[in-house]
Each structure stands twice: as structure tokens, then as C-alpha cells.
Motif scaffolding. Structure first.
Motif, PDB file in Angstrom:
ATOM      1  N   VAL A 233       0.854  -1.198   0.000  1.00  0.00           N
ATOM      2  CA  VAL A 233       0.000   0.000   0.000  1.00  0.00           C
ATOM      3  C   VAL A 233       0.888   1.246   0.000  1.00  0.00           C
ATOM      4  N   THR A 234       0.516   2.229  -0.834  1.00  0.00           N
ATOM      5  CA  THR A 234       1.271   3.488  -0.920  1.00  0.00           C
ATOM      6  C   THR A 234       0.398   4.651  -0.426  1.00  0.00           C
ATOM      7  N   CYS A 235       0.991   5.846  -0.365  1.00  0.00           N
ATOM      8  CA  CYS A 235       0.217   7.033   0.024  1.00  0.00           C
ATOM      9  C   CYS A 235      -0.870   7.334  -1.021  1.00  0.00           C
TER      10      CYS A 235
ATOM     11  N   PRO B 217      -3.084  14.895  -7.224  1.00  0.00           N
ATOM     12  CA  PRO B 217      -1.931  15.215  -8.078  1.00  0.00           C
ATOM     13  C   PRO B 217      -0.580  14.981  -7.395  1.00  0.00           C
ATOM     14  N   LYS B 218      -0.591  15.078  -6.063  1.00  0.00           N
ATOM     15  CA  LYS B 218       0.646  14.825  -5.298  1.00  0.00           C
ATOM     16  C   LYS B 218       1.195  13.431  -5.551  1.00  0.00           C
ATOM     17  N   TYR B 219       0.278  12.505  -5.867  1.00  0.00           N
ATOM     18  CA  TYR B 219       0.667  11.087  -5.979  1.00  0.00           C
ATOM     19  C   TYR B 219       0.478  10.527  -7.385  1.00  0.00           C
ATOM     20  N   SER B 220       0.335  11.395  -8.367  1.00  0.00           N
ATOM     21  CA  SER B 220      -0.034  10.924  -9.703  1.00  0.00           C
ATOM     22  C   SER B 220       1.027  10.007 -10.323  1.00  0.00           C
TER      23      SER B 220
ATOM     24  N   ASP C 192       8.409   9.644   1.704  1.00  0.00           N
ATOM     25  CA  ASP C 192       7.335  10.519   1.223  1.00  0.00           C
ATOM     26  C   ASP C 192       6.267   9.739   0.453  1.00  0.00           C
ATOM     27  N   PHE C 193       6.534   8.486   0.180  1.00  0.00           N
ATOM     28  CA  PHE C 193       5.655   7.730  -0.721  1.00  0.00           C
ATOM     29  C   PHE C 193       4.780   6.695  -0.033  1.00  0.00           C
ATOM     30  N   VAL C 194       5.246   6.239   1.124  1.00  0.00           N
ATOM     31  CA  VAL C 194       4.498   5.179   1.841  1.00  0.00           C
ATOM     32  C   VAL C 194       4.413   5.530   3.329  1.00  0.00           C
ATOM     33  N   PRO C 195       3.389   5.001   4.024  1.00  0.00           N
ATOM     34  CA  PRO C 195       3.324   5.209   5.474  1.00  0.00           C
ATOM     35  C   PRO C 195       4.540   4.565   6.157  1.00  0.00           C
ATOM     36  N   ASP C 196       4.857   5.029   7.374  1.00  0.00           N
ATOM     37  CA  ASP C 196       6.054   4.555   8.097  1.00  0.00           C
ATOM     38  C   ASP C 196       6.100   3.028   8.232  1.00  0.00           C
ATOM     39  N   GLU C 197       4.938   2.440   8.510  1.00  0.00           N
ATOM     40  CA  GLU C 197       4.877   0.982   8.700  1.00  0.00           C
ATOM     41  C   GLU C 197       5.348   0.247   7.442  1.00  0.00           C
ATOM     42  N   VAL C 198       5.006   0.819   6.291  1.00  0.00           N
ATOM     43  CA  VAL C 198       5.369   0.190   5.021  1.00  0.00           C
ATOM     44  C   VAL C 198       6.858   0.384   4.740  1.00  0.00           C
TER      45      VAL C 198
ATOM     46  N   SER D  37       5.088  -0.410  -7.759  1.00  0.00           N
ATOM     47  CA  SER D  37       6.297  -0.842  -8.482  1.00  0.00           C
ATOM     48  C   SER D  37       7.439   0.153  -8.294  1.00  0.00           C
ATOM     49  N   ILE D  38       7.119   1.452  -8.429  1.00  0.00           N
ATOM     50  CA  ILE D  38       8.146   2.500  -8.248  1.00  0.00           C
ATOM     51  C   ILE D  38       8.725   2.419  -6.838  1.00  0.00           C
ATOM     52  N   VAL D  39       7.833   2.260  -5.865  1.00  0.00           N
ATOM     53  CA  VAL D  39       8.262   2.203  -4.470  1.00  0.00           C
ATOM     54  C   VAL D  39       9.195   1.005  -4.241  1.00  0.00           C
TER      55      VAL D  39
END
Ligand code: ADP
Length: 160
Positions: free
Chosen positions: A15-17, A123-126, A145-151, A131-133
Motif C-alpha cells: 500500500v502506498t500514500c 496530483p501529489k501522488y499521480s 514521502d511515498f508510503v506510510p512509516d509501517e510500510v 512498483s516505483i516504491v
């Protein structure tokens, strides 16, 4: 009146932001939102189905009308089982459109009572995808900046 139950299906590996933004916004629109993790054998997943669900539970625990589940059935059959009539999907770019139209049309044909709702990405996450993460994390790039801390923590666990 019956509850308005929506299902947000996906791989969520992890899961991402961007996903989380859709979850927050969709949860406001329906009585209940089921985030349904697809146990797909076609995609080579980094996280197991259980790990993906666990991470989703951790990051959505504060949202009372959000439930996390897994499925391996045909989506429309799963929807019937859950008494849900709405599929939520996110759109990032034109490149998402063709595949999403195909899926929505197939699901509409299989069960005309099921409607697909599309939500535009924040738009912040477009540009953001699982896969990128994973690619960034693999090379020890900063994913904070892309995923929650747990992830981010779970990704460190996978890649060291
Ligand atoms: P799938 O393998 O089914 O595409 P994903 O986990 O990659 O599963 O994505 C699930 C859904 O979330 C898809 O509808 C996808 O378009 C959407 N999504 C993914 N990333 C974002 C983002 N950054 N912004 C908005 N929607 C997104």
C-alpha cells in the motif's frame, strides 16, 4: 435502505500514500469500504497476501468504516458474496484508462448491478505506484514521502 458497500480491489504490494488517499476519500462516500487484496498468481508479489493485508490494517485502523479482506475469486462473485454494488478504482494517467475501461466493461457485462466508480489521483501522488516504491526500496532510496512509516519499515525488512 440497504448499506452502500464499496469494494476497492487491488494488489497493494505494498500500500502506498496514493492508495491511502483514495481509501480516505472513498470511505467518506460509502457506508462501508472493503479494501480487497487480490491474491493473484500472475504477478510476482514482494509481500505475501497476509503481509499486504496486515500493512493495510495497520494504516487504516483509524477509519471505522474501512475493512481489509483478501480474495482470490472473480471480483464480481466476491462482490455478490459481500453484498457490494460499487467497485472503486483510482486513475493516475491516461495510460491507466484503457485497462480500467476494459475491466469495468467486463465486470458490467458479468453483473450489470455492479458499478465502477473512478477517483482521480491526488496530483501529489499521480506518479506513484507500488512498483516505483519497490524499485526505490530495492536500491535503498528514500521512500518516506511515498508510503506510510509501517510500510517503509516493512520494505527495509525485505531489502535490508
Ligand atoms: P492493480 O494490480 O489491481 O492495478 P494496484 O494495487 O496497483 O492494483 O492498484 C489498485 C488501484 O489503486 C488501481 O485502481 C490503481 O489505479 C489505484 N492506484 C494505485 N496507485 C495510485 C495513486 N498513486 N493514485 C491513485 N490511484 C492509485
Amino acid at each position: 435502505m440497504s448499506l452502500r458497500i464499496a469494494v476497492y480491489p487491488g494488489s497493494f504490494d505494498p500500500v502506498t500514500c496514493g492508495h491511502l488517499d483514495i481509501i480516505h476519500r472513498a470511505a467518506k462516500q460509502f457506508d462501508k469500504l472493503i479494501v480487497a487484496v487480490l491474491n493473484n498468481t500472475a504477478k510476482n508479489a514482494l509481500f505475501t497476501l497476509e503481509e499486504r493485508q496486515q500493512l493495510l490494517r495497520q494504516v487504516t485502523g483509524h477509519l471505522p468504516n474501512v475493512e481489509v479482506d483478501g480474495f482470490r475469486d472473480l471480483l464480481v462473485n466476491y462482490m455478490t458474496h459481500k453484498k457490494a454494488h460499487v467497485i472503486v478504482r483510482g486513475l493516475r494517467a491516461v495510460s491507466d484508462f484503457e485497462y480500467e475501461l476494459q475491466m469495468a466493461s467486463a465486470n458490467q457485462k458479468l453483473n450489470p448491478d455492479v458499478e465502477t466508480f473512478f477517483m482521480m489521483t491526488n496530483p501529489k501522488y499521480s506518479y506513484l505506484s507500488s512498483s516505483i516504491v519497490k524499485e526505490l526500496a530495492k536500491f535503498h532510496g528514500d521512500v518516506s514521502d511515498f508510503v506510510p512509516d509501517e510500510v517503509a519499515e516493512a520494505l527495509r525488512g525485505k531489502f535490508g
